[in-house]
Design an enzyme around this catalytic site. Structure first.
Site, short mmCIF file in Angstrom:
data_model
loop_
_atom_site.label_atom_id
_atom_site.label_comp_id
_atom_site.label_asym_id
_atom_site.label_seq_id
_atom_site.Cartn_x
_atom_site.Cartn_y
_atom_site.Cartn_z
N ASP A 153 -7.24 -2.02 4.15
CA ASP A 153 -6.13 -3.07 3.64
C ASP A 153 -6.42 -4.29 4.53
OD1 ASP A 153 -4.57 -1.41 2.11
OD2 ASP A 153 -3.68 -0.58 4.11
N ASP A 193 -1.63 -0.72 6.36
CA ASP A 193 -1.94 -0.17 7.61
C ASP A 193 -3.30 0.39 7.95
OD1 ASP A 193 -1.93 2.30 5.72
OD2 ASP A 193 -1.29 3.46 8.01
N ASP A 198 0.76 -0.98 0.10
CA ASP A 198 0.14 -0.08 0.14
C ASP A 198 0.89 1.17 -0.03
OD1 ASP A 198 -2.31 1.64 0.45
OD2 ASP A 198 -1.90 2.00 2.46
#
Length: 634
Positions: A519, A515, A318
């Site tokens: 996600d 995080d 990410d």
């Protein structure tokens, strides 16, 4: 801990009775040898027999409990070898096996406790009570009674019981148990502080923002317990091989007895298989590897995750909060000649105190870092997604996007201050008293360690790196270009990230690093999910198999290398240890080793196996080079 049931029982035995049993075996062996030198064989044999019986009795109780659980461990071989040695008139061999077995269990218990030191030390830092302001006074209450909004007092030397906000004075905290940083950190009023940190100076008050059960340190403790109670697939495989080894051992012993008609050959085969490297090497190595990762701020939830981590070949990353800090910072302030940078920022931040926008929080934080005195805004009107306007120090201030501010000015244009814009940057326009005053350029910068970490991930065996971001594609590509990531995906929804993980699995086992709450589905779908920061979204930490306890990516690269090395060490110990044991058993079956010689040889093998497995505790090469091998525990 990743130990089988029989081994856990043996370690428990070694803690309570191990020293006495070892002393009994040693005293009996010494007494018997002295009597032999004094030519009194009857007393010598009696001393060896008496010294063996307590160890054999304790071991038989262990074996019986294990069999009731359906665990056919190799402790059965140790019990058979001692019992047969006594039955066939070999009390010296029985005493030697008893001594070596008791010593081996103590050594294994020490090795396992040494490997788990970083993990178990976390458990001792949990606060049990806290001082809460109640009806005008202070009252010491269990932390289970603390609720969000309660005001607490924290004294010097105390562990912060729950996550909270500092409301009075300045807090100097030791956060090494959570972040790995040995340098204490100062926190001012309105700063968030995390449970598990220790107050180093003075007294301060804080307001709880969540109950103890939902606080950062409670989440870490839950993860530690899960890691300690887990059992790796490799350890379960060792159990199955252990049963096979038990069958081979007994069969070889019976065959040697049948062919030679000498029961001592069968006894020699049994004693050289007592205990077995298979049940020593795997659990000690796995727990050592998990402990090594914990020492650098990377909490691996269980042994199965550690094994999966060693096989990862694809990394899906990410962007926001992972490769970047996840918080916008001021890159530049461009203002008119009649107003200074600090005054422009002060007015904008003062007005933004009435806004809950993430950009507003960044402006306020930047203003406070510069020591600017913020005023209270009045007559505030906010237009979600566009901007905010109101009065600050009797001046009309407008803050927001360029178009929003441009519609509210009578003189000048915010666009006049815009001389160029890089990918990933955002601008906040400011007008004062209906005149365009300037622009505040903000960006979410790439983590400074990111380039080096990606290089080390590739060195650790990651063949493919994919950037999957929810941001616009051009923003994601800008970050990808800066970091040398060729495969970049933008505008990814949670479902799209799951599809990305599933598609990437074609190239090998996948690790997903993120995080946020968005996600969590991808973290759960990946072979290994890595959540950045235990203070991040609870959903991501729960879905992930690995949680980084520090706000850096460095520990992940170290953990990958440590995981690969741990599995290599475990396999190496099993192969070499079993090979030596099998060779010794064949030699014993052929009559080349006496029972006493076999017992001594096997103990040498066991000690070598345990010491080799403990190599997984050593810092990997990248730790010393990067300087991030600082333990997370004080």
């Amino acid at each position: 801990m990743a130990l089988n049931a029989a081994t856990r029982a043996a370690i428990s035995l070694s803690k309570v009775q191990g020293v006495w049993l070892l002393l009994i075996a040693a005293v009996g062996l010494s007494t018997g040898l002295i009597c032999t030198l004094l030519q009194d064989p009857i007393v010598a044999r009696l001393a060896w027999t008496i010294a063996t019986l307590p160890i054999l009795g304790a071991l038989l109780r262990q074996v019986f409990r294990s069999l009731r659980r359906g665990d056919f461990g190799l402790d059965i071989v140790a019990a058979l070898s001692m019992a047969f040695a006594l039955a066939f008139g070999e009390p010296l061999a029985a005493n030697v096996v008893a001594l070596m077995y008791a010593g081996g269990q103590m050594l294994e218990g020490y090795a396992s406790r040494r490997a788990a030191r970083e993990m178990t030390a976390l458990m001792g830092r949990v606060a049990q009570t806290a001082f809460r302001y109640d009806k005008g006074g202070l009252q010491e209450v269990p932390i289970t009674e603390i609720k969000a909004g309660d005001r607490l007092m924290v004294r010097q030397g105390e562990v912060i019981p729950v996550d909270g906000i500092v409301v009075t004075n300045q807090a100097l905290l030791d956060e090494s148990a959570l972040t790995g940083e040995a340098i204490p950190r100062k926190h001012g009023v309105n700063d968030e502080v995390l449970s598990g940190s220790t107050s180093l100076a003075g007294v301060f008050d804080m307001r709880a923002i969540r109950p103890a059960s939902e606080s950062t340190y409670a989440a870490v403790i839950r993860l530690v317990k899960a890691a300690q109670e887990s059992k790796a697939p490799m350890a379960r495989l060792a159990d199955r091989y252990g049963l096979m080894f038990l069958v081979v051992t007994v069969s070889l012993a019976l065959a040697a007895w049948f062919v030679s008609s000498d029961p001592r050959r069968a006894l020699a085969v049994l004693v050289i298989a007592t205990p077995c490297p298979l049940i020593l090497a795997v659990p000690v190595a796995i727990m050592s590897g998990i402990s090594r990762c914990a020492a650098v701020g990377c909490l691996v939830k269980d042994g199965g995750v550690l094994e999966a981590l060693s096989r990862v070949r694809v990394a899906v990353l990410d962007k926001t909060g992972t490769l970047t800090h996840g918080m916008a910072t001021i890159v530049a302030i461009k203002c008119a000649e009649w107003i200074g940078e600090d005054e422009l920022l002060r007015l904008a931040a003062s007005l933004d105190q009435a806004s809950g926008h993430v950009m507003a929080a960044a402006l306020i934080s930047a203003a406070r870092e510069r020591g600017l005195n913020l005023a209270l805004p009045a007559d505030v009107s906010e237009f979600p997604g566009e901007g905010i306007e109101g009065t600050v120090d009797q001046r009309h201030v407008v803050v927001g996007g360029s178009r929003f501010v441009e519609r509210r000015v009578l003189k000048g244009s915010p666009r006049a201050f815009l001389s160029g814009r890089s990918a990933g940057e955002a601008v906040v326009a400011v007008a004062v008293d209906s005149v365009a005053a300037g622009l505040i350029v903000m960006a979410d910068p790439v983590r400074p360690e990111a380039i080096g970490v990606l290089r080390r991930l590739r060195d650790a065996g990651i063949a493919r790196i994919i950037l999957a971001s929810g941001d616009r594609l051009e923003v994601a590509r800008g970050v990808g270009e800066a970091l040398g990531i060729e495969e970049v995906l933008g505008e990814q929804s949670p479902a799209s990230k799951v599809d990305c993980v599933n598609s990437a699995r074609h190239f090998g086992p996948v690790m997903m690093v993120g995080d946020g709450i968005n996600d969590a589905p991808a973290l759960a779908a990946a072979d290994v999910g890595v959540a950045l920061g235990a203070r991040g979204a609870a959903a991501s930490s729960e879905a992930a198999g690995v949680v980084l306890l520090v706000d850096r990516l460095d520990p992940l690269a170290i953990a990958l290398t440590a995981a690969s090395r741990t599995i290599v060490i475990a396999r190496q110990s099993v192969i070499v240890g079993l090979g030596l044991s099998m060779a010794g058993m064949v030699a014993a079956a052929c009559g080349f080793l006496l029972p006493v010689q076999g017992a001594l040889l096997q103990e040498v093998i066991d000690v070598a196996v345990i010491l080799n497995a403990l190599r997984a505790l050593r810092p990997v090469g990248s730790e010393s080079k990067s300087g991030h091998g600082v333990p997370i525990l004080p």
